[in-house]
Design a protein around this motif. Structure first.
Motif, PDB file in Angstrom:
ATOM      1  N   ALA A 110      54.225 -28.295  20.806  1.00  0.00           N
ATOM      2  CA  ALA A 110      55.494 -27.122  20.297  1.00  0.00           C
ATOM      3  C   ALA A 110      55.432 -26.468  18.742  1.00  0.00           C
ATOM      4  CB  ALA A 110      56.460 -28.283  19.594  1.00  0.00           C
ATOM      5  N   TYR A 111      54.112 -26.538  18.048  1.00  0.00           N
ATOM      6  CA  TYR A 111      53.253 -26.179  17.159  1.00  0.00           C
ATOM      7  C   TYR A 111      52.557 -25.447  17.594  1.00  0.00           C
ATOM      8  CZ  TYR A 111      57.623 -28.269  14.666  1.00  0.00           C
ATOM      9  OH  TYR A 111      58.563 -28.531  14.212  1.00  0.00           O
ATOM     10  N   ILE A 112      51.851 -25.038  19.154  1.00  0.00           N
ATOM     11  CA  ILE A 112      50.849 -24.603  19.061  1.00  0.00           C
ATOM     12  C   ILE A 112      51.020 -22.782  18.443  1.00  0.00           C
ATOM     13  CG2 ILE A 112      49.531 -23.653  20.894  1.00  0.00           C
ATOM     14  CD1 ILE A 112      49.051 -26.271  21.780  1.00  0.00           C
ATOM     15  N   GLU A 113      51.705 -22.429  18.368  1.00  0.00           N
ATOM     16  CA  GLU A 113      51.693 -20.937  18.974  1.00  0.00           C
ATOM     17  C   GLU A 113      53.347 -20.949  18.418  1.00  0.00           C
ATOM     18  OE1 GLU A 113      49.888 -17.099  19.337  1.00  0.00           O
ATOM     19  OE2 GLU A 113      49.231 -19.365  18.833  1.00  0.00           O
ATOM     20  N   PRO A 114      53.248 -21.196  16.364  1.00  0.00           N
ATOM     21  CA  PRO A 114      55.013 -20.956  15.492  1.00  0.00           C
ATOM     22  C   PRO A 114      55.119 -19.712  15.664  1.00  0.00           C
ATOM     23  CG  PRO A 114      53.060 -21.294  13.948  1.00  0.00           C
ATOM     24  CD  PRO A 114      52.116 -21.251  15.963  1.00  0.00           C
ATOM     25  N   PRO A 115      56.328 -19.163  16.282  1.00  0.00           N
ATOM     26  CA  PRO A 115      56.159 -17.962  15.602  1.00  0.00           C
ATOM     27  C   PRO A 115      56.256 -17.208  14.589  1.00  0.00           C
ATOM     28  CG  PRO A 115      58.586 -19.559  15.123  1.00  0.00           C
ATOM     29  CD  PRO A 115      56.949 -20.129  15.362  1.00  0.00           C
ATOM     30  N   VAL A 116      56.214 -16.368  15.240  1.00  0.00           N
ATOM     31  CA  VAL A 116      55.172 -14.950  13.771  1.00  0.00           C
ATOM     32  C   VAL A 116      57.424 -14.432  13.142  1.00  0.00           C
ATOM     33  CG1 VAL A 116      54.164 -12.902  12.973  1.00  0.00           C
ATOM     34  CG2 VAL A 116      53.744 -14.947  14.956  1.00  0.00           C
ATOM     35  N   ALA A 117      57.084 -14.435  11.762  1.00  0.00           N
ATOM     36  CA  ALA A 117      57.889 -13.357  10.706  1.00  0.00           C
ATOM     37  C   ALA A 117      58.030 -12.646  11.484  1.00  0.00           C
ATOM     38  CB  ALA A 117      57.201 -13.262   9.627  1.00  0.00           C
ATOM     39  N   ARG A 118      59.260 -12.119  11.634  1.00  0.00           N
ATOM     40  CA  ARG A 118      59.767 -10.620  12.299  1.00  0.00           C
ATOM     41  C   ARG A 118      59.261  -9.653  11.205  1.00  0.00           C
ATOM     42  NH1 ARG A 118      65.348 -11.866  14.211  1.00  0.00           N
ATOM     43  NH2 ARG A 118      64.653 -13.787  15.141  1.00  0.00           N
ATOM     44  N   ALA A 142      52.527 -22.826  27.100  1.00  0.00           N
ATOM     45  CA  ALA A 142      51.996 -24.459  25.505  1.00  0.00           C
ATOM     46  C   ALA A 142      53.361 -25.495  26.809  1.00  0.00           C
ATOM     47  CB  ALA A 142      52.572 -23.700  24.851  1.00  0.00           C
ATOM     48  N   ARG A 159      56.535  -8.451  10.476  1.00  0.00           N
ATOM     49  CA  ARG A 159      55.882  -8.366  10.198  1.00  0.00           C
ATOM     50  C   ARG A 159      54.203  -8.420   9.956  1.00  0.00           C
ATOM     51  NH1 ARG A 159      56.650 -12.349   4.293  1.00  0.00           N
ATOM     52  NH2 ARG A 159      58.963 -12.398   5.063  1.00  0.00           N
ATOM     53  N   GLN A 179      53.921 -19.186  24.476  1.00  0.00           N
ATOM     54  CA  GLN A 179      54.798 -19.897  24.524  1.00  0.00           C
ATOM     55  C   GLN A 179      55.294 -20.519  26.141  1.00  0.00           C
ATOM     56  OE1 GLN A 179      58.247 -18.969  22.503  1.00  0.00           O
ATOM     57  NE2 GLN A 179      58.282 -19.290  20.562  1.00  0.00           N
TER      58      GLN A 179
END
Lengths: 243, 182
Positions: A53-61, A78, A63, A75
């Motif tokens: 679930a956290y392999i690719e955490p969402p990136v801050a918009r 994953a 940035r 995602q």
């Protein structure tokens, strides 16, 4: 004989925190204790779910905008991995208590059908027959096989449990007023107390959404889902035969 | 500030931890912008405190411990609590319940929101163990709690998570998501 293994100990085992001797003792116990193996299995699959679930955490918009499409791709990957791994994890764990995890050995099984069992040797006394089609020959075949197996067991003096599980269009076999074999099934049930007719609740719900009210034959039991029923039975050591 | 980062072997090694830190931070707060800020703050604090680091091998655990302080500082400033110990076991994020997310058929979102609903202390232990494979002793050091607490929190976290996911997975059965396409 042995005390119940605590959740803390099992977690420590899954996380590799136990020393070699403790781990080995647990692994030995898991071979005998199906429920223990089950608990470990569920902990492991939970762990891989969290990991994925956290392999690719969402990136801050705003940035790192450029990596957004990549993120979606990851995602999806994953998600795919998650499904595959959760399944694999489960199967791999089964390997612990039965080295050849899938021993398809149709020992006493009827010709032309393949039996699947998680045990090393397919158990001829606990059998599921799975029907998912409303084809007349399949319906007849499932009843013929059930009768044959039960009669055989009776002759040999074995106590046999048999479940006929129907889902999808196979539900037709168990619907009151639609089943071409209602009477025969009632007779079979009367003769063999250990015979169960099981209908899939999800398939019934699907019929309902299509506007068809499903009334089952009086001796039929409903399981939440056919797949769930099959998996549970397999884990309990039953033999599965798809008709 | 930036030019100071350019010197010494410390910078590349700690900079390499950025994705690791970000993943943990995100799993703690489930807010991308906040996670990014936490990482940034952690990296700059790690730099200023680099002389306190005794062993190079412990760099990761040491940095995560700093991030834990940053995160707790942030929570303190956001809420008027004097004693975080009191709500270590209670705080849940206000994220969607797992049921809601699962109806959107997103397993990942479902796991994330279930993790987000775990009490803070449990969530931290679970993510450190599962995401970065820290040993129990390391986690105890990072969060400054006894190993026994790590074990009990982890055990409760996994039980809680399974319950949340079980409820979430059962939900769709009432209303099948898959429809027959003819």
């Amino acid at each position: 004989m042995n005390p119940v293994v605590s959740d803390e100990t099992l977690n420590a085992f899954v996380d590799g925190e136990l020393d070699v001797a403790e781990s080995e003792a647990l692994i030995a116990r898991m071979r005998e204790d199906k429920e223990l193996a089950q608990r470990v299995c569920s902990l492991r699959s939970l762990q891989s779910m969290v990991r994925l679930a956290y392999i690719e955490p969402p990136v801050a918009r705003g940035r790192q905008a450029s990596s957004v499409p990549r993120r979606q791709f990851f995602q999806r990957c994953a998600l795919g991995c998650l499904v595959v791994l959760a399944g694999l994890g489960g199967w791999a764990m089964r390997g612990l208590d039965s080295p050849p995890a899938l021993a398809a050995r149709p020992t006493t099984m009827p010709d032309g059908y393949q039996a699947v069992s998680l045990a090393q040797k397919a158990d001829p006394n606990r059998v599921m027959l799975h029907l998912d089609s409303a084809a007349p020959d399949k319906m007849r075949a499932v009843l013929d096989q059930a009768e044959k197996l039960l009669d055989e067991a009776e002759r040999e003096g074995r106590a046999m449990q048999l479940e006929v599980i129907a889902n999808s269009r196979g539900i037709q076999l168990m619907r009151a007023g639609h089943s071409p074999y209602g009477e025969r099934m009632a007779q079979m049930k009367q003769r063999h107390a250990n015979l169960q007719w099981v209908a899939c609740g999800q398939s019934i719900a699907r019929f309902a959404t299509e506007g068809q009210k499903v009334e089952l034959l009086p001796t039929t039991r409903t399981a939440p889902t056919a797949i769930g029923e099959i998996v549970t039975r397999l884990q309990q050591g039953w033999t599965y035969v798809r008709v | 500030m930036i030019s100071r980062f350019l010197f010494g072997p410390f910078r590349p090694s700690v900079e390499a931890l950025r994705p690791v830190l970000y993943r943990i931070a995100y799993a703690w707060c489930h807010d991308a912008a906040l996670a990014d800020d936490l990482v940034q703050e952690t990296l700059s604090k790690a730099w200023t405190r680099r002389s306190q680091l005794r062993e190079e091998v412990a760099l990761k655990a040491w940095t995560v411990a700093i991030m834990n302080h940053c995160w707790l500082d942030h929570l303190r400033s956001r809420r008027d609590f004097d004693d975080i110990e009191d709500w270590q076991d209670e705080l849940e994020s206000s994220a969607d319940t797992p049921e809601v997310s699962c109806n959107r058929d997103q397993v990942i979102a479902c796991v994330r929101s279930a993790v987000a609903r775990l009490p803070l202390g449990q969530r931290q232990v679970l993510t450190l163990v599962d995401l970065e494979e820290f040993g129990y002793a390391e986690v105890a050091g990072i969060l400054n709690i006894p190993v026994g607490t790590v074990m009990s929190r982890l055990s409760r976290a996994r039980t809680g998570l399974r319950d949340l996911l079980d409820t979430a997975m059962q939900q769709p059965k009432a209303q099948p998501l898959l429809r027959r396409v003819k």
